[in-house]
Write an enzyme that holds these catalytic residues in place. Structure first.
Site, PDB file in Angstrom:
ATOM      1  N   GLY A 178      33.612   2.650  23.091  1.00 27.83           N
ATOM      2  CA  GLY A 178      32.694   3.630  23.670  1.00 27.83           C
ATOM      3  C   GLY A 178      33.208   4.277  24.938  1.00 27.83           C
ATOM      4  O   GLY A 178      32.830   5.400  25.271  1.00 27.83           O
ATOM      5  N   ASN A 179      34.121   3.577  25.673  1.00 29.62           N
ATOM      6  CA  ASN A 179      34.646   4.161  26.908  1.00 29.62           C
ATOM      7  C   ASN A 179      35.552   5.353  26.639  1.00 29.62           C
ATOM      8  O   ASN A 179      35.874   6.120  27.546  1.00 29.62           O
ATOM      9  CB  ASN A 179      35.416   3.094  27.708  1.00 29.62           C
ATOM     10  N   LYS A 219      20.269  -4.258  16.031  1.00 29.87           N
ATOM     11  CA  LYS A 219      20.927  -3.180  16.779  1.00 29.87           C
ATOM     12  C   LYS A 219      19.886  -2.225  17.372  1.00 29.87           C
ATOM     13  O   LYS A 219      19.235  -1.469  16.651  1.00 29.87           O
ATOM     14  CB  LYS A 219      21.865  -2.412  15.837  1.00 29.87           C
ATOM     15  N   LYS A 258      31.722  -0.696  14.305  1.00 26.39           N
ATOM     16  CA  LYS A 258      32.913   0.139  14.112  1.00 26.39           C
ATOM     17  C   LYS A 258      34.197  -0.673  14.044  1.00 26.39           C
ATOM     18  O   LYS A 258      35.143  -0.291  13.355  1.00 26.39           O
ATOM     19  CB  LYS A 258      32.997   1.229  15.175  1.00 26.39           C
ATOM     20  N   LYS A 306      35.072  -7.811  18.131  1.00 31.30           N
ATOM     21  CA  LYS A 306      36.446  -7.304  18.164  1.00 31.30           C
ATOM     22  C   LYS A 306      37.422  -8.381  17.702  1.00 31.30           C
ATOM     23  O   LYS A 306      38.300  -8.145  16.866  1.00 31.30           O
ATOM     24  CB  LYS A 306      36.797  -6.806  19.569  1.00 31.30           C
TER      25      LYS A 306
END
Length: 313
Positions: free
Chosen positions: A11-12, A127, A212, A274
């Protein structure tokens, strides 16, 4: 032969507002084109958490406050964010390629990702998306729509949607063709538009958000990529994060990663998915590696100078 990278942008690398995003994607594009110059075939996945919430909120607010617009189904909100994030990334990458006189096409593919209608996530939505409501308003909307709401960090009630596991990427054959032609491809945006399969070629959108990183790991497996690269806010994965004895990791084996997860080193909302996505990719490939690092350090990390590499053993 070119090495094939699947990159999952955190997102960054994107902005919460379109104007902010247009500015941020300039440095994102520069880092991506650095990798292209190094000779890699690059496929890009990205998140859409803030953006899909923003689009959903805008339609929802307008529908409930006299704006005259319909409430927009959640899969369509996902498709909209895939489109405009892909458009911003595509423009920025194309501009950077032209600046460096690199003749290479770049395309964003609106991508559907099949999930199982029996996925346990549908029984436990987690979410948060969209706007905050009072308890009374959330109960009224829940009664009218069937949405699920939860109290979120003392700030009010928010709708929650499921986050199911990706099963199949519908547009994979098209993505493969583009990658075989050495195009830069932006795909599985926001984890992909979640759909269930009713029959051959018959897909139906569902209200969910696919992680994602998990979608990018699935894409990397299906494309037989040499490496999955997850770009996030930190240069390396750490254990004892933000504690006096924090230790940054240069390399992790699958066995070590499992032990660190068991010990609770990786936060469920940030580093855990991740690491788990990297494990999924590495465990199911022959010699494939995964890398977690920051956007700014991506090129250095691929040269072995920084980042955290995950290997089988």
């Amino acid at each position: 032969m070119s090495k094939r990278l699947v990159i999952a942008l955190g997102g960054n690398a994107l902005g919460k507002k379109p104007e902010e995003q247009l500015e941020l994607v300039k440095s994102t594009a520069s880092a991506i084109v650095d990798l292209v110059e190094e000779g890699y075939d690059v496929v890009i996945g990205h998140g859409n958490g803030p953006q899909v919430g923003m689009v959903n909120l805008a339609f929802e607010y307008s529908a409930n406050h006299g704006g005259g617009t319909p409430a927009m189904p959640f899969p369509e909100c996902g498709a909209m964010t895939q489109g405009y994030i892909g458009y911003h990334l595509q423009q920025a990458v194309e501009r950077e390629l032209a600046r460096r006189n690199i003749n290479k096409p770049c395309a964003a593919v609106v991508t559907q990702v099949v999930v199982s209608r029996n996925d346990a996530a549908f029984q436990n939505p987690t979410k948060p998306v969209g706007m905050f409501y009072s308890k009374e308003d959330s109960e009224r909307i829940a009664a009218e729509t069937g949405y699920t709401f939860v109290e979120d960090a003392g700030r009010g009630y928010r709708r929650v949607v499921p986050s199911p596991v990706p099963v199949k990427i519908v547009e994979l054959p098209i993505v493969e063709q583009l990658v075989d032609m050495h195009s830069i491809v932006i795909t599985v945006g926001g984890g992909g538009i979640p759909v269930v399969e009713n029959g051959p070629g018959d897909y139906e959108g569902v209200a969910a958000v696919i992680d994602k990183d998990r979608a990018s790991a699935k894409l990397a497996l299906d494309l037989k990529a040499d490496m999955l690269v997850i770009l996030t806010a930190v240069e390396k994965v750490s254990i004892n994060f933000n504690k006096p004895d924090q230790k940054d990791l240069d390399c992790m084996t699958i066995a070590e990663a499992k032990e660190y997860i068991k010990q609770g080193h990786f936060a469920p909302g940030s580093m855990l998915p991740k690491v788990e996505s990297c494990m999924s990719f590495v465990e199911n490939t022959n010699g494939g590696k995964a890398l977690i690092t920051s956007l700014e350090k991506a090129c250095e990390a691929l040269q072995g100078k920084t980042g955290t590499v995950l290997v089988k053993e």
